[in-house]
Design a protein around this motif. Structure first.
Motif, PDB file in Angstrom:
ATOM      1  N   VAL A  45       1.134  -1.163   0.092  1.00  0.00           N
ATOM      2  CA  VAL A  45       0.069   0.123   0.005  1.00  0.00           C
ATOM      3  C   VAL A  45       0.582   1.482   0.201  1.00  0.00           C
ATOM      4  O   VAL A  45       0.962   2.087  -0.600  1.00  0.00           O
ATOM      5  N   MET A  76      -5.742  -2.419  -1.484  1.00  0.00           N
ATOM      6  CA  MET A  76      -5.403  -1.421  -1.992  1.00  0.00           C
ATOM      7  C   MET A  76      -6.913  -0.838  -1.993  1.00  0.00           C
ATOM      8  O   MET A  76      -6.546   0.547  -2.508  1.00  0.00           O
ATOM      9  N   GLU A 116      -8.074   1.492   0.016  1.00  0.00           N
ATOM     10  CA  GLU A 116      -7.680   2.322   0.730  1.00  0.00           C
ATOM     11  C   GLU A 116      -7.797   3.352  -0.375  1.00  0.00           C
ATOM     12  O   GLU A 116      -7.677   4.552  -0.308  1.00  0.00           O
TER      13      GLU A 116
END
Lengths: 251, 198
Positions: free
Chosen positions: A86, A116, A119
């Motif tokens: 990330v 990912m 986020e």
């Protein structure tokens, strides 16, 4: 009408383009920013930068390059190669990349796709899949297509879609470099099964191959490298050809 | 001329700043109410999820501030959706500048229509509006989105994907575009420079 996308791919090592390019107008044949600008001006719909730098300490060079590209061009671009966490993604998106692509790291740790996507949003997560035919069945390969895995390509494509990938970049290692056309049958099967766009890669040799990958292959976008770099096919010519063939492209 | 770009928990703000830099515009990314209210133009970029964006704006009273702005104001992508009344994305009450609802794309045929709507699509039915000045007919712009604003009287350009939807909205000093002008080539740069000349 939503158009089919044409995407040149630039291979990058230590901040420079590696594959030979044959652009007379380039002052510096290894400068990715200058090449990106030319493709953007010629009507490329997006660009992909694939970093093949081996060492971790050179990754900073990539982020710096991403910033230069983002300042210079006004079309979307994806950055891939060696991205596994990330934090890697955050650095590249903050530097100005629109999307990132992951490949081997997703195979090794599929949960990273979910992380990912949660986020940063699915729209910026492209999962690249390298596939090869093994005794009549399609299997995912990693490490530049050299290392076979036990993952069946169709099943893996569905899984990455379910985990939150925004797009799939499917490269047929059997077709890559052959200039004999894209892997249309497999592409059509995967594109039809998935609710997310599929970018086709591997095998582009003629303008008709692009027509075929959009019709028979049901691809949403097509990626190629050397035929564009060596000017075997110019993007304006390709787009007017596709337009004449009844395929919707951006002019 | 001072241009303020509203700073909040949105992705892809950097691309907007770079696009403004290419146009030679002095832009500042800020969440300072004074700076926003004193700017000549305000840009509200966006990428992300509606409910968390609204929570962030409310926590910092930026929601009230946006409603008070009198200067030309441009919402981009999620910025357009947040200026509407309500979004189906996590059932979110939005800012309500445009009395328009934001809905999710639900394709009947998933083979033909993928979601999100990603790529280049046309602006159609362009109104006679300063932000649309001197554009080619049916210009292409770059989209990435899963939700869309319905057509309304405030629609000044529309795009077709599954349905016709509001590609751009305008009411008083508020303008909004669903596509990403910062990534839409020369057309996008023209839209931004038109907005900055309003």
């Amino acid at each position: 009408m939503l158009t089919k996308r044409i995407i040149p791919c630039l291979d990058i090592k230590d901040g420079r383009t590696v594959k030979g390019v044959n652009f007379v107008e380039l002052r510096d044949a290894g400068d990715p920013v200058e090449l990106a600008k030319i493709y953007s001006d010629e009507g490329a719909d997006e660009l992909v930068f694939l970093d093949i730098t081996a060492t971790v300490d050179k990754r900073k060079t990539l982020a710096e390059l991403v910033t230069k590209v983002a300042k210079a061009i006004n079309i979307p671009f994806t950055v891939g190669g060696g991205i596994s966490t990330v934090e890697d993604v955050k650095v590249l998106l903050n530097a100005g990349a629109d999307k990132i692509s992951i490949n081997s790291s997703a195979v090794k740790n599929p949960g990273v796709i979910d992380e990912m996507a949660a986020e940063f949003g699915s729209q910026c997560i492209v999962v690249a899949i390298d596939t090869r035919d093994v005794d009549g069945r399609d299997y995912v390969h990693t490490h530049g297509g050299r290392k076979p895995t036990l993952l069946q390509t169709q099943a893996w494509a569905q899984e990455v879609c379910d985990r939150g990938a925004g797009e799939i970049l499917l490269t047929s290692m059997d077709h890559d470099g052959t200039k004999a056309g894209f892997s249309n049958e497999l592409l059509a099967e995967i594109s039809s099964a998935l609710s997310i766009p599929v970018i086709a890669s591997g095998g582009a040799g003629s303008m008709a191959h692009f027509r075929d990958v959009f019709t028979f292959g049901k691809a949403d976008a097509a990626l190629a490298a050397s035929i564009f770099h060596f000017k075997e096919i110019g993007i304006p010519d390709l787009k007017s050809y596709l337009g004449n063939e009844g395929i919707s492209v951006r002019k | 001329m001072k241009t303020a770009v509203i700073k909040y928990n949105s992705g892809n703000v950097q691309s907007v700043l770079y696009a403004l830099e290419r146009l030679g515009v002095d832009a500042e990314l800020t969440d300072d109410p004074e700076k926003i209210l004193s700017a000549d133009k305000v840009i509200f970029p966006g990428q992300g999820e509606a409910s968390s964006a609204m929570r962030y704006l409310k926590a910092r009273k930026l929601d009230q501030l946006i409603k008070e702005i009198k200067q030309p104001f441009l919402g981009v992508c999620l910025g357009l959706q947040l200026l509407c009344e309500h979004s189906e994305e996590n059932d979110t009450e939005c800012l309500g500048i445009f009395p328009v609802k934001v809905k999710k794309f639900i394709p009947e045929n998933t083979q033909e229509f993928k979601v999100p709507h990603v790529g280049w699509n046309e602006l159609e039915n362009l109104s006679d509006n300063p932000i649309l000045k001197d554009l080619p007919a049916n210009p292409f712009v770059y989209y990435v989105h899963s939700y869309f604003a319905e057509l309304s009287e405030m629609t000044i350009a529309q795009t077709h994907y599954i349905h016709d939807f509001s590609a751009m909205l305008h009411l008083d000093n508020y303008y909004a575009i669903q596509a990403h002008p910062e990534k839409s080539g020369e057309v996008g740069e023209k839209l931004l420079s038109n907005f900055l000349s309003i």
